[in-house]
Write a protein that holds these residues in place. Structure first.
Motif, PDB file in Angstrom:
ATOM      1  N   ALA A  36     -52.304  -3.081  -6.254  1.00 19.94           N
ATOM      2  CA  ALA A  36     -52.408  -2.762  -4.662  1.00 19.94           C
ATOM      3  C   ALA A  36     -53.175  -3.551  -3.943  1.00 19.94           C
ATOM      4  O   ALA A  36     -54.207  -3.733  -4.167  1.00 19.94           O
ATOM      5  N   TRP A  38     -54.647  -4.514   0.375  1.00 15.59           N
ATOM      6  CA  TRP A  38     -54.622  -3.920   1.813  1.00 15.59           C
ATOM      7  C   TRP A  38     -55.502  -5.112   2.463  1.00 15.59           C
ATOM      8  O   TRP A  38     -56.249  -5.710   2.084  1.00 15.59           O
ATOM      9  N   PHE A  94     -59.668  10.172  -1.473  1.00 11.83           N
ATOM     10  CA  PHE A  94     -58.445   9.464  -1.522  1.00 11.83           C
ATOM     11  C   PHE A  94     -57.486  10.094  -2.549  1.00 11.83           C
ATOM     12  O   PHE A  94     -56.918  11.114  -2.141  1.00 11.83           O
ATOM     13  N   ARG A 163     -50.269   4.381   3.032  1.00  8.69           N
ATOM     14  CA  ARG A 163     -50.734   5.244   2.286  1.00  8.69           C
ATOM     15  C   ARG A 163     -51.320   6.834   3.003  1.00  8.69           C
ATOM     16  O   ARG A 163     -51.301   7.820   2.185  1.00  8.69           O
ATOM     17  N   LEU A 168     -53.808   9.540   2.176  1.00  7.39           N
ATOM     18  CA  LEU A 168     -54.810   8.777   1.751  1.00  7.39           C
ATOM     19  C   LEU A 168     -55.132   7.913   3.019  1.00  7.39           C
ATOM     20  O   LEU A 168     -55.583   6.574   2.655  1.00  7.39           O
ATOM     21  N   ASP A 177     -53.358   0.851   7.067  1.00  5.86           N
ATOM     22  CA  ASP A 177     -52.580   1.922   6.168  1.00  5.86           C
ATOM     23  C   ASP A 177     -51.449   1.484   5.461  1.00  5.86           C
ATOM     24  O   ASP A 177     -51.381   1.869   4.451  1.00  5.86           O
ATOM     25  N   VAL A 179     -50.173  -0.744   2.526  1.00 13.43           N
ATOM     26  CA  VAL A 179     -50.471  -1.119   1.386  1.00 13.43           C
ATOM     27  C   VAL A 179     -49.356  -1.899   0.717  1.00 13.43           C
ATOM     28  O   VAL A 179     -48.259  -1.389   0.424  1.00 13.43           O
TER      29      VAL A 179
END
Length: 199
Positions: A36, A38, A94, A163, A168, A177, A179
């Motif tokens: 992942a 971001w 999270f 997310r 999350l 936001d 990802v």
């Protein structure tokens, strides 16, 4: 002679059907990574790896629609290379790993998307929330794995998630936001199943 030709044709048809049957592969966690990425205030693009992946991939090149994927990703395998951050990601801020220890994905449809490409539709469950996602997938290779000497298949896949859809969304939008998800996986027919397509 005609009977022999007919028998040979029938045997060839049966062999062709068997070769085309879907084969189920077990995901090899040692050669599978879910990554992942971001944006952090626009300055950097950190990543987190999700290992210890478990699951199966059924793939039928002759009938792609018969293919399917089921995957479990334990949050115990999460690794950003920053231990304190890993613990924060597992916290109630999270993923809330104490109550939701794993992420799951189960396909609902697989379709061809061009030469060597698939689109895998499915339901992703994170923190008890299930949402539909689509994985844009590349077929890397299907054949015998030289070390194991058993049938294997390898795929790469990508998708983009919000997310906040999964509860999350903390720190958005400073921490993006959206990802990006990148997956690489190698899956192999388990021992004893090499001659049993469709299991």
């Amino acid at each position: 002679m005609l009977k022999r030709l007919a028998l040979a044709a029938a045997l060839a048809a049966v062999a062709g059907f068997a070769a085309a049957a879907p084969t189920t592969y077990k995901i090899d966690p040692n050669h599978t990574d879910v990554i992942a990425s971001w944006s952090h205030f626009g300055f950097s693009h950190p990543v987190a790896h999700f290992g210890q992946v478990d699951g199966s991939i059924t793939y039928d090149p002759a009938d792609v629609a018969a293919s399917k994927v089921e995957v479990t990703i334990p949050l115990a395998g999460l690794n950003s290379h920053v231990p304190d951050f890993d613990e924060h990601l597992r916290s109630a801020d999270f993923f809330d790993a104490a109550n939701h220890p794993a992420i799951t994905f189960k396909s609902t449809k697989v379709e061809a998307a061009g030469e060597g490409k698939l689109r895998v539709h499915g339901n992703l469950t994170v923190r008890g929330v299930t949402k539909p996602v689509v994985l844009d997938t590349t077929i890397n290779k299907v054949g015998e794995q030289p070390m194991a000497k058993r049938p294997a298949a390898g795929f790469d896949a990508t998708t983009t998630l919000k997310r906040s859809d999964f509860g999350l969304g903390k720190y958005a939008p400073n921490v993006s936001d959206e990802v990006s998800i990148r997956i690489t996986t190698e899956a192999i027919v388990p021992k004893g199943d090499a001659a049993a397509p469709g299991k």
